[in-house]
Design a protein around this motif. Structure first.
Motif, mmCIF file in Angstrom:
data_model
loop_
_atom_site.group_PDB
_atom_site.id
_atom_site.type_symbol
_atom_site.label_atom_id
_atom_site.label_comp_id
_atom_site.label_asym_id
_atom_site.label_seq_id
_atom_site.Cartn_x
_atom_site.Cartn_y
_atom_site.Cartn_z
ATOM 1 N N CYS A 298 -17.990 -50.412 -26.768
ATOM 2 C CA CYS A 298 -17.631 -48.845 -27.158
ATOM 3 C C CYS A 298 -16.767 -48.224 -26.130
ATOM 4 O O CYS A 298 -16.111 -46.926 -26.248
ATOM 5 N N GLY A 299 -16.784 -48.576 -24.976
ATOM 6 C CA GLY A 299 -16.180 -48.169 -23.762
ATOM 7 C C GLY A 299 -16.838 -46.958 -22.943
ATOM 8 O O GLY A 299 -16.515 -46.430 -22.232
ATOM 9 N N ARG A 300 -18.010 -46.512 -23.663
ATOM 10 C CA ARG A 300 -18.857 -45.685 -22.876
ATOM 11 C C ARG A 300 -19.209 -46.129 -21.496
ATOM 12 O O ARG A 300 -19.647 -47.006 -21.299
ATOM 13 N N VAL A 301 -19.366 -45.085 -20.533
ATOM 14 C CA VAL A 301 -19.307 -45.187 -19.117
ATOM 15 C C VAL A 301 -20.809 -44.365 -18.910
ATOM 16 O O VAL A 301 -20.949 -43.314 -19.404
ATOM 17 N N PHE A 302 -21.631 -45.179 -18.028
ATOM 18 C CA PHE A 302 -22.809 -44.600 -18.048
ATOM 19 C C PHE A 302 -23.191 -45.136 -16.154
ATOM 20 O O PHE A 302 -22.736 -45.924 -15.867
ATOM 21 N N THR A 303 -24.402 -44.410 -15.671
ATOM 22 C CA THR A 303 -24.860 -44.782 -14.339
ATOM 23 C C THR A 303 -26.156 -45.322 -14.427
ATOM 24 O O THR A 303 -26.865 -44.805 -14.985
ATOM 25 N N THR A 304 -26.217 -46.405 -13.557
ATOM 26 C CA THR A 304 -27.532 -47.071 -13.159
ATOM 27 C C THR A 304 -27.863 -46.948 -11.635
ATOM 28 O O THR A 304 -27.004 -46.949 -11.128
ATOM 29 N N TYR A 305 -29.056 -46.634 -11.661
ATOM 30 C CA TYR A 305 -29.649 -46.724 -10.219
ATOM 31 C C TYR A 305 -30.499 -47.928 -9.943
ATOM 32 O O TYR A 305 -31.903 -47.931 -10.935
ATOM 33 N N GLU A 306 -30.393 -48.908 -9.356
ATOM 34 C CA GLU A 306 -31.228 -50.083 -9.177
ATOM 35 C C GLU A 306 -31.953 -50.307 -8.041
ATOM 36 O O GLU A 306 -31.243 -50.243 -7.052
ATOM 37 N N ARG A 307 -33.234 -50.360 -7.971
ATOM 38 C CA ARG A 307 -33.863 -50.721 -6.662
ATOM 39 C C ARG A 307 -34.994 -51.906 -7.075
ATOM 40 O O ARG A 307 -35.261 -52.299 -8.022
ATOM 41 N N PRO A 308 -35.106 -52.411 -5.618
ATOM 42 C CA PRO A 308 -36.092 -53.529 -5.625
ATOM 43 C C PRO A 308 -37.537 -53.143 -6.154
ATOM 44 O O PRO A 308 -37.859 -52.015 -6.032
ATOM 45 N N SER A 309 -37.994 -54.100 -6.683
ATOM 46 C CA SER A 309 -39.515 -53.659 -7.039
ATOM 47 C C SER A 309 -40.651 -54.792 -6.416
ATOM 48 O O SER A 309 -40.089 -56.092 -6.365
ATOM 49 N N LEU A 310 -41.781 -54.426 -6.297
ATOM 50 C CA LEU A 310 -42.913 -55.244 -5.732
ATOM 51 C C LEU A 310 -43.601 -56.069 -6.809
ATOM 52 O O LEU A 310 -44.504 -56.813 -6.752
ATOM 53 N N GLU A 311 -43.129 -55.824 -8.219
ATOM 54 C CA GLU A 311 -43.901 -56.356 -9.192
ATOM 55 C C GLU A 311 -43.947 -57.940 -9.283
ATOM 56 O O GLU A 311 -44.824 -58.592 -9.754
ATOM 57 N N ASP A 312 -42.919 -58.756 -8.709
ATOM 58 C CA ASP A 312 -42.859 -59.931 -8.787
ATOM 59 C C ASP A 312 -43.315 -60.626 -7.271
ATOM 60 O O ASP A 312 -43.152 -61.904 -7.217
ATOM 61 N N VAL A 313 -43.888 -59.624 -6.264
ATOM 62 C CA VAL A 313 -44.214 -59.885 -4.977
ATOM 63 C C VAL A 313 -45.772 -60.334 -5.030
ATOM 64 O O VAL A 313 -46.611 -59.641 -5.444
ATOM 65 N N ALA A 314 -46.089 -61.662 -4.438
ATOM 66 C CA ALA A 314 -47.287 -61.880 -4.168
ATOM 67 C C ALA A 314 -47.864 -61.322 -3.221
ATOM 68 O O ALA A 314 -47.463 -60.896 -2.090
ATOM 69 N N LEU A 315 -49.475 -60.780 -3.463
ATOM 70 C CA LEU A 315 -50.173 -60.192 -2.415
ATOM 71 C C LEU A 315 -51.250 -61.077 -2.180
ATOM 72 O O LEU A 315 -51.927 -61.749 -3.044
ATOM 73 N N LEU A 316 -51.636 -60.807 -0.648
ATOM 74 C CA LEU A 316 -52.669 -61.876 -0.288
ATOM 75 C C LEU A 316 -53.834 -60.974 -0.393
ATOM 76 O O LEU A 316 -54.376 -59.591 0.233
#
Length: 153
Positions: free
Chosen positions: A28-46
């Motif tokens: 459709c050609g529509r333009v939008f903005t995203t803000y992407e940040r890293p997440s700890l959801e995939d990080v293993a915790l001890l």
């Protein structure tokens, strides 16, 4: 239906670990903005027992919420604190290796202490970071283990 987008412009944020992207829908050609940040959801915790567990933002939010019960907007504030703590952990630690549960508790305690001393005390007591010792009718936050408890006079 085509759900693809193109990225005509992308920039890393100067102060935060996130990326700003201008996206355009190819159908459709529509333009939008995203803000992407890293997440700890995939990080293993001890964990304390030495095993590995997955990071859960929900558990962190609930844990913070228990300490903020004295505030009227505890639910919203807990969510924002959890996001702040997650970003601090991402910038402080190498997230390609496991982070300890104690490191998360310490970071949460330090962050809460900057905001509200009572909430920090409640969180610290819940997670064994501080020990509340009654001394002449006042709580002390200097002791962190049973060895640090002063003898009764």
């Amino acid at each position: 239906m085509n759900k693809k987008t193109t990225i005509p412009n992308s920039r890393p944020h100067k102060k935060a670990p996130q990326v700003w992207r201008r996206r355009q829908c190819t159908s459709c050609g529509r333009v939008f903005t995203t803000y992407e940040r890293p997440s700890l959801e995939d990080v293993a915790l001890l964990s304390h027992s030495g095993g590995q567990v997955q990071f859960s933002p929900g558990k962190l939010i609930i844990s913070i919420n228990r300490a903020l019960l004295n505030l009227p907007d505890a639910a919203t504030t807990s969510y924002e604190f959890a996001r702040t703590i997650e970003l601090r952990l991402i910038t402080r630690y190498d997230i390609s290796s496991p982070i300890t549960v104690s490191a998360i508790a310490d970071e949460t305690y330090r962050t809460l202490k900057q905001f509200d001393e009572l909430s920090a005390l409640q969180y610290g007591a819940q997670h064994g970071i501080i020990a509340s010792i009654r001394r002449r009718g006042r709580p002390s936050t200097t002791a962190t283990s049973a060895d640090d408890v002063p003898a009764h006079e």
